[in-house]
Scaffold this active site. Structure first.
Site, mmCIF file in Angstrom:
data_model
loop_
_atom_site.group_PDB
_atom_site.id
_atom_site.type_symbol
_atom_site.label_atom_id
_atom_site.label_comp_id
_atom_site.label_asym_id
_atom_site.label_seq_id
_atom_site.Cartn_x
_atom_site.Cartn_y
_atom_site.Cartn_z
ATOM 1 C CG ASP A 156 7.208 -17.859 15.182
ATOM 2 O OD1 ASP A 156 6.928 -17.479 14.032
ATOM 3 O OD2 ASP A 156 8.279 -17.559 15.749
ATOM 4 C CE LYS B 55 10.517 -15.283 18.429
ATOM 5 N NZ LYS B 55 11.574 -15.447 17.421
ATOM 6 C CD GLU C 193 14.522 -17.295 17.190
ATOM 7 O OE1 GLU C 193 14.804 -16.416 16.374
ATOM 8 O OE2 GLU C 193 13.356 -17.613 17.474
ATOM 9 C CE LYS D 84 17.678 -21.743 9.212
ATOM 10 N NZ LYS D 84 18.354 -20.491 9.460
ATOM 11 N NE ARG E 187 -2.657 -1.442 3.132
ATOM 12 C CZ ARG E 187 -3.399 -1.784 4.179
ATOM 13 N NH1 ARG E 187 -4.681 -1.489 4.211
ATOM 14 N NH2 ARG E 187 -2.865 -2.392 5.215
ATOM 15 C CG HIS F 165 10.987 -23.245 11.389
ATOM 16 N ND1 HIS F 165 10.653 -23.107 10.062
ATOM 17 C CD2 HIS F 165 10.976 -21.986 11.899
ATOM 18 C CE1 HIS F 165 10.465 -21.822 9.792
ATOM 19 N NE2 HIS F 165 10.643 -21.129 10.896
ATOM 20 C CE LYS G 174 6.692 -19.831 10.824
ATOM 21 N NZ LYS G 174 7.451 -18.624 11.052
ATOM 22 C CG ASP H 245 9.739 -24.725 7.314
ATOM 23 O OD1 ASP H 245 10.846 -24.264 7.657
ATOM 24 O OD2 ASP H 245 9.005 -25.345 8.095
ATOM 25 C CG HIS H 246 13.564 -19.598 7.047
ATOM 26 N ND1 HIS H 246 12.586 -19.446 7.976
ATOM 27 C CD2 HIS H 246 14.732 -19.430 7.706
ATOM 28 C CE1 HIS H 246 13.140 -19.194 9.153
ATOM 29 N NE2 HIS H 246 14.446 -19.176 9.017
HETATM 30 C C1 BG6 Z 1 10.837 -17.607 11.690
HETATM 31 C C2 BG6 Z 1 10.070 -17.223 12.918
HETATM 32 O O1 BG6 Z 1 10.117 -18.521 10.925
HETATM 33 O O2 BG6 Z 1 12.068 -18.202 12.080
HETATM 34 C C3 BG6 Z 1 10.884 -16.278 13.780
HETATM 35 O O3 BG6 Z 1 8.854 -16.598 12.530
HETATM 36 C C4 BG6 Z 1 12.224 -16.861 14.098
HETATM 37 O O4 BG6 Z 1 10.188 -15.969 14.974
HETATM 38 C C5 BG6 Z 1 12.918 -17.341 12.819
HETATM 39 O O5 BG6 Z 1 13.002 -15.852 14.713
HETATM 40 C C6 BG6 Z 1 14.173 -18.103 13.145
HETATM 41 O O6 BG6 Z 1 14.857 -18.339 11.955
HETATM 42 P P1 BG6 Z 1 16.437 -18.417 11.913
HETATM 43 O O7 BG6 Z 1 16.752 -18.746 10.496
HETATM 44 O O8 BG6 Z 1 16.948 -17.078 12.351
HETATM 45 O O9 BG6 Z 1 16.812 -19.504 12.879
#
Ligand code: BG6
Length: 517
Positions: free
Chosen positions: A262, A367, A243, A209, A66, A267, A175, A204-205
């Site tokens: 999350d 976290k 984290e 990796k 936007r 993951h 996601k 799903d990143h």
């Molecule tokens: C994301 C979550 O999918 O993955 C975040 O939404 C999280 O909350 C992150 O911080 C962690 O990813 P990575 O690659 O930094 O371990």
């Protein structure tokens, strides 16, 4: 099988296939392009691919959101992002060449007029960059907008090839894929009204990796581990994604999500599937995903009466992380001062199949913990009898194999060795493999690999719809228990600690301990 009854040669590893392959021309339309993900992850990853010459000549990004930017302001905003994040990798000449491929279209998903304008702009950009067709839509918007966004793409006729814009249509969805089973089904209904499943790429990143992709190679590309990868030799498995970061600027999203939605639903369950699944018959997307689904379906449901014993949630209070005083979760921006959202979850799962019967899988994520580390630790059974039990040097530890996803990116095997000296004294020592030492470089960002795969039409690393549904059915009972009674199973832990003490009891009851990563 081939005619002579033999199994066909294995398909090439996706890594090898895509490392050399340049995808056909395409236009990537990113919805929600003024957001953090585009600036911090997507565009830096695309710039990396560009520098490595992995993008086709006919490639462009059209950002949509936007905020009313002209193209140049959008480019400058992205350039500043890259310069801040990776100053060492920024080189102005490559950036200028890449930035010509970035365009911007202000638009509101809810407004059919702006969708019409978008359709016209897509055609104009494609013409400008010599892209004959092929569109990828990337949904990087808040989940509540998925439904209207997908519908509008369909209504505007953009989801189907046309004479002036032939080629494929794909949609990449960030996601969370729903927030429970019912909403995930609803989302699938909307998406499948517009796209076929083979056009949908749920990102799903973690699966992008390098070290996560290495799990299958390590397990099935080596003779020595697979024979012991089962309940006869393995005592238990711990999967940790810890984290040091808090919720940053995402308090409003996180309040709705919490650690289970999350991190665990996606993951951590994906990591569990990779470490525990049976060997697929090939590395094709469907064969790999079939095996993951089979594994996830073998997870024992968590009975309501056992939740308190197998699951602990936590929320961080003020504390110190890396020498800095940090705020509590409840003091974060856009978080309610009385919030009962979990920022930590530890959970025990059991797999009811031949390979894993009786082997607990302990998952934890949180976290603002003491250290940022993602790893899978496989602890083997103790040796059968204590030959060295009476030695002066303490207890013999059982072997541990650690698949480190980050930050070390490597594999570590802890074994016992005789320490030098006249008496028999066994000390733990480590065999180490790190990506950096073995291959000389840190691996590429996960998003780059996944974006490239989406352009190449390789969905192996993207969770399928059935995987998503199975994960939600597994976690549904936990989530509804907490919705009915929001403070349940929730304990507070100081930022910078290892999480709530109560999580120790999940393993302690069984005579085990969390590994200190
Ligand atoms: C994301 C979550 O999918 O993955 C975040 O939404 C999280 O909350 C992150 O911080 C962690 O990813 P990575 O690659 O930094 O371990």
């Amino acid at each position: 099988m081939t005619e002579d009854g033999k199994r066909p040669a294995a398909a090439p590893l996706p890594q090898e296939a895509s490392a050399a392959a340049i995808p056909p021309p395409c236009l990537l339309v990113i919805f929600g392009a003024s957001g953090d993900l585009t600036k911090r992850k997507l565009v830096p990853a695309l710039f990396g691919l560009f520098r490595e010459k992995l993008l086709p000549e006919g490639f462009a990004v059209l950002g949509v959101s936007r905020t009313p930017y002209p193209d140049d302001a959008f480019r400058d905003h992205l350039r500043d992002g890259i310069r801040d994040l990776q100053p060492e990798k920024f080189d102005p000449a490559s950036w200028d060449a890449f930035a010509k491929r970035l365009y911007y279209q202000p638009g509101d998903i809810g407004d059919p007029e702006s969708t019409k304008a978008l359709a016209a702009r897509i055609r104009a950009v494609a013409k400008d960059r010599g892209i004959p067709g092929n569109l990828i839509f990337y949904a990087s918007v808040a989940p509540k907008f998925y439904d209207p966004l997908i519908r509008r793409i369909g209504e505007a006729g953009l989801a189907a090839a046309s004479e002036d814009l032939p080629g494929y249509r794909r949609v990449v969805i960030e996601k969370p894929f729903g927030r429970d089973l019912a909403s995930a089904r609803e989302l699938t209904k909307v998406v499948s009204g517009v796209f076929r499943e083979d056009q949908v790429y749920r990102i799903d990143h973690y699966l992008g990796k390098e070290t996560v992709q290495n799990i299958l190679v390590f397990r099935f590309g080596n003779e020595i581990f697979e024979p012991i990868w089962n309940r006869n030799y393995i005592d238990h498995v711990q999967i940790t994604v810890a984290e040091t970061l808090g919720v940053e600027s995402r308090g409003d999203y996180y309040e709705e999500a919490g650690a289970v939605r999350d991190m665990i639903q996606n993951h951590l369950l994906q990591l569990l599937a990779l470490v525990a699944m049976e060997p697929p018959i090939s590395l094709s997307a469907e064969d790999v995903r079939d095996e993951k689904v089979k594994l996830l379906r073998s997870l024992d449901p968590i009975p309501d009466e056992a939740v308190g014993e197998v699951c602990v949630r936590g929320q961080y209070t003020t504390g110190e992380v890396g020498g800095q005083r940090v705020a509590s979760y409840r003091q974060e921006k856009n978080v309610s001062p009385g919030s009962l959202t979990e920022t930590y979850t530890a959970l025990k799962l059991s797999i009811d199949n031949w390979r894993w019967g009786g082997v607990p899988f302990y998952l934890r994520t949180g976290k603002r913990l003491a250290r940022g580390v993602s790893e899978i630790a496989i602890r083997f059974r103790p040796v059968p009898y204590l030959l060295f039990g009476d030695t002066a040097c303490g207890q013999l530890e059982s072997n541990v194999l650690v698949l480190n996803i980050q930050p070390e990116e490597g594999i570590f095997l802890k074994v016992g060795a005789k320490s030098p000296g006249p008496s028999i004294c066994v000390k733990p020592v480590e065999f180490q493999f790190t990506y950096e030492r073995a291959f000389g470089a840190k691996s590429q960002p996960a998003y780059g690999r996944l974006l490239l795969d989406a352009m190449l039409g390789d969905a192996t690393l993207f969770p399928r719809d059935d995987t998503v549904r199975i994960s939600w059915s597994l976690l549904g009972p936990l989530l509804s228990r907490w919705e009915e009674n929001p403070g349940r199973d929730l304990f507070f832990y100081p930022a910078g600690s290892l999480g709530p003490r109560e999580a120790d009891k999940i393993l302690g009851r069984e005579g085990r301990q969390w590994r200190i990563p």
